[in-house]
Enzyme design. Structure first.
Site, PDB file in Angstrom:
ATOM      1  N   ASP A   1      -5.148   5.742  -6.852  1.00  0.00           N
ATOM      2  CA  ASP A   1      -6.191   6.723  -7.347  1.00  0.00           C
ATOM      3  C   ASP A   1      -7.163   5.880  -8.190  1.00  0.00           C
ATOM      4  O   ASP A   1      -6.768   5.126  -9.034  1.00  0.00           O
ATOM      5  CB  ASP A   1      -5.341   8.042  -8.277  1.00  0.00           C
TER       6      ASP A   1
ATOM      7  N   ASN B   1      -2.019  19.783  -6.029  1.00  0.00           N
ATOM      8  CA  ASN B   1      -2.793  20.616  -6.684  1.00  0.00           C
ATOM      9  C   ASN B   1      -3.551  21.304  -5.405  1.00  0.00           C
ATOM     10  O   ASN B   1      -4.112  20.977  -4.676  1.00  0.00           O
ATOM     11  CB  ASN B   1      -4.115  19.884  -7.479  1.00  0.00           C
TER      12      ASN B   1
ATOM     13  N   GLN C   1      -7.284  20.788  -8.385  1.00  0.00           N
ATOM     14  CA  GLN C   1      -7.902  20.397  -7.190  1.00  0.00           C
ATOM     15  C   GLN C   1      -9.157  20.052  -7.260  1.00  0.00           C
ATOM     16  O   GLN C   1      -9.898  20.879  -7.430  1.00  0.00           O
ATOM     17  CB  GLN C   1      -7.276  21.022  -5.686  1.00  0.00           C
ATOM     18  N   SER C   2      -9.782  18.611  -7.035  1.00  0.00           N
ATOM     19  CA  SER C   2     -11.105  18.498  -7.035  1.00  0.00           C
ATOM     20  C   SER C   2     -11.570  17.958  -5.616  1.00  0.00           C
ATOM     21  O   SER C   2     -12.738  17.790  -5.287  1.00  0.00           O
ATOM     22  CB  SER C   2     -11.260  17.399  -7.938  1.00  0.00           C
TER      23      SER C   2
ATOM     24  N   HIS D   1      -3.635  16.291  -0.468  1.00  0.00           N
ATOM     25  CA  HIS D   1      -3.094  14.895  -0.955  1.00  0.00           C
ATOM     26  C   HIS D   1      -1.987  15.119  -1.617  1.00  0.00           C
ATOM     27  O   HIS D   1      -1.955  16.153  -2.368  1.00  0.00           O
ATOM     28  CB  HIS D   1      -4.144  14.243  -1.472  1.00  0.00           C
TER      29      HIS D   1
ATOM     30  N   HIS E   1      -0.113  13.530  -4.969  1.00  0.00           N
ATOM     31  CA  HIS E   1      -0.106  12.394  -5.870  1.00  0.00           C
ATOM     32  C   HIS E   1       1.231  11.880  -6.071  1.00  0.00           C
ATOM     33  O   HIS E   1       2.443  12.685  -6.029  1.00  0.00           O
ATOM     34  CB  HIS E   1      -0.511  13.071  -7.414  1.00  0.00           C
TER      35      HIS E   1
HETATM   36  P1  DGP Z   1      -7.040  16.329  -7.131  1.00  0.00           P
HETATM   37  O1  DGP Z   1      -7.715  16.681  -8.495  1.00  0.00           O
HETATM   38  O2  DGP Z   1      -5.592  16.797  -7.155  1.00  0.00           O
HETATM   39  O3  DGP Z   1      -7.983  16.918  -6.104  1.00  0.00           O
HETATM   40  O4  DGP Z   1      -7.028  14.875  -6.985  1.00  0.00           O
HETATM   41  C1  DGP Z   1      -8.167  13.989  -6.651  1.00  0.00           C
HETATM   42  C2  DGP Z   1      -7.642  12.659  -7.049  1.00  0.00           C
HETATM   43  O5  DGP Z   1      -8.600  12.060  -6.269  1.00  0.00           O
HETATM   44  C3  DGP Z   1      -8.086  12.366  -8.498  1.00  0.00           C
HETATM   45  O6  DGP Z   1      -6.973  12.101  -9.315  1.00  0.00           O
HETATM   46  C4  DGP Z   1      -8.847  11.421  -8.532  1.00  0.00           C
HETATM   47  C5  DGP Z   1      -9.066  10.839  -7.257  1.00  0.00           C
HETATM   48  N1  DGP Z   1     -10.239  10.307  -6.561  1.00  0.00           N
HETATM   49  C6  DGP Z   1     -11.611  10.751  -6.491  1.00  0.00           C
HETATM   50  N2  DGP Z   1     -12.440  10.030  -6.094  1.00  0.00           N
HETATM   51  C7  DGP Z   1     -11.841   9.064  -5.705  1.00  0.00           C
HETATM   52  C8  DGP Z   1     -12.288   7.819  -5.150  1.00  0.00           C
HETATM   53  O7  DGP Z   1     -13.568   7.532  -4.725  1.00  0.00           O
HETATM   54  N3  DGP Z   1     -11.435   6.829  -4.743  1.00  0.00           N
HETATM   55  C9  DGP Z   1     -10.036   7.063  -5.384  1.00  0.00           C
HETATM   56  N4  DGP Z   1      -9.327   6.013  -4.925  1.00  0.00           N
HETATM   57  N5  DGP Z   1      -9.734   8.103  -5.715  1.00  0.00           N
HETATM   58  C10 DGP Z   1     -10.412   9.078  -6.103  1.00  0.00           C
END
Ligand code: DGP
Length: 128
Positions: A45, A101, A108-109, A114, A116
């Site tokens: 992450d 999430n 969730q973003s 996915h 975690h």
């Molecule tokens: P969620 O909020 O559950 O949708 O988790 C999305 C996660 O994705 C958040 O913890 C940050 C991660 N993330 C967002 N953009 C990138 C990226 O470009 N590269 C990586 N490695 N992680 C990312």
């Protein structure tokens, strides 16, 4: 007056834009991959919530857990079997957390399902 042929409209999955995570899995966006197989891949992450914070992503771009169907049972089971193996490979086979999430209000973003995998510090309950 003759009818002109209908203008082709984008439709279906083939015309959908690739998600951020599809681009990482395809190597179009940099990502630190720690695991991959035919069904899924995992990378660190970018904004870790713990010393080990890995995202395990199915290659199939299911937007949210709530969008998974009966046809995805095998894939979801595979993710659940692989997640502990990744935690163990990181040295945290006995103490890790798996989080999904679902939906913006649940945090969730990125709308590509996915898991975690979080480990490497004491994890309190309940989460915030
Ligand atoms: P969620 O909020 O559950 O949708 O988790 C999305 C996660 O994705 C958040 O913890 C940050 C991660 N993330 C967002 N953009 C990138 C990226 O470009 N590269 C990586 N490695 N992680 C990312």
């Amino acid at each position: 007056m003759p009818h002109s042929p209908p203008t082709p409209q984008p439709h279906g999955e083939s015309m959908a834009q690739a998600t951020l995570f599809e681009k990482i899995l395809a190597g179009e966006i940099p990502g630190e991959l720690v695991y991959e197989d035919a069904q899924c891949a995992a990378f660190r992450d970018i904004n870790p919530a713990a010393p080990t914070h890995i995202l395990l992503v199915p290659r199939k771009p299911i937007p949210r857990l709530a969008d998974a169907g009966e046809e995805d049972v095998g894939l979801l089971g595979h993710l659940m079997v692989i997640a502990p193996k990744i935690a163990a490979a990181e040295g945290f086979g006995d103490a890790f957390r798996v989080v999904v999430n679902n939906g913006a209000d649940a945090g969730q973003s990125v709308f590509h399902l996915h898991l975690h995998i979080i480990a490497g510090r004491p994890l309190k309950w309940p989460p915030g």
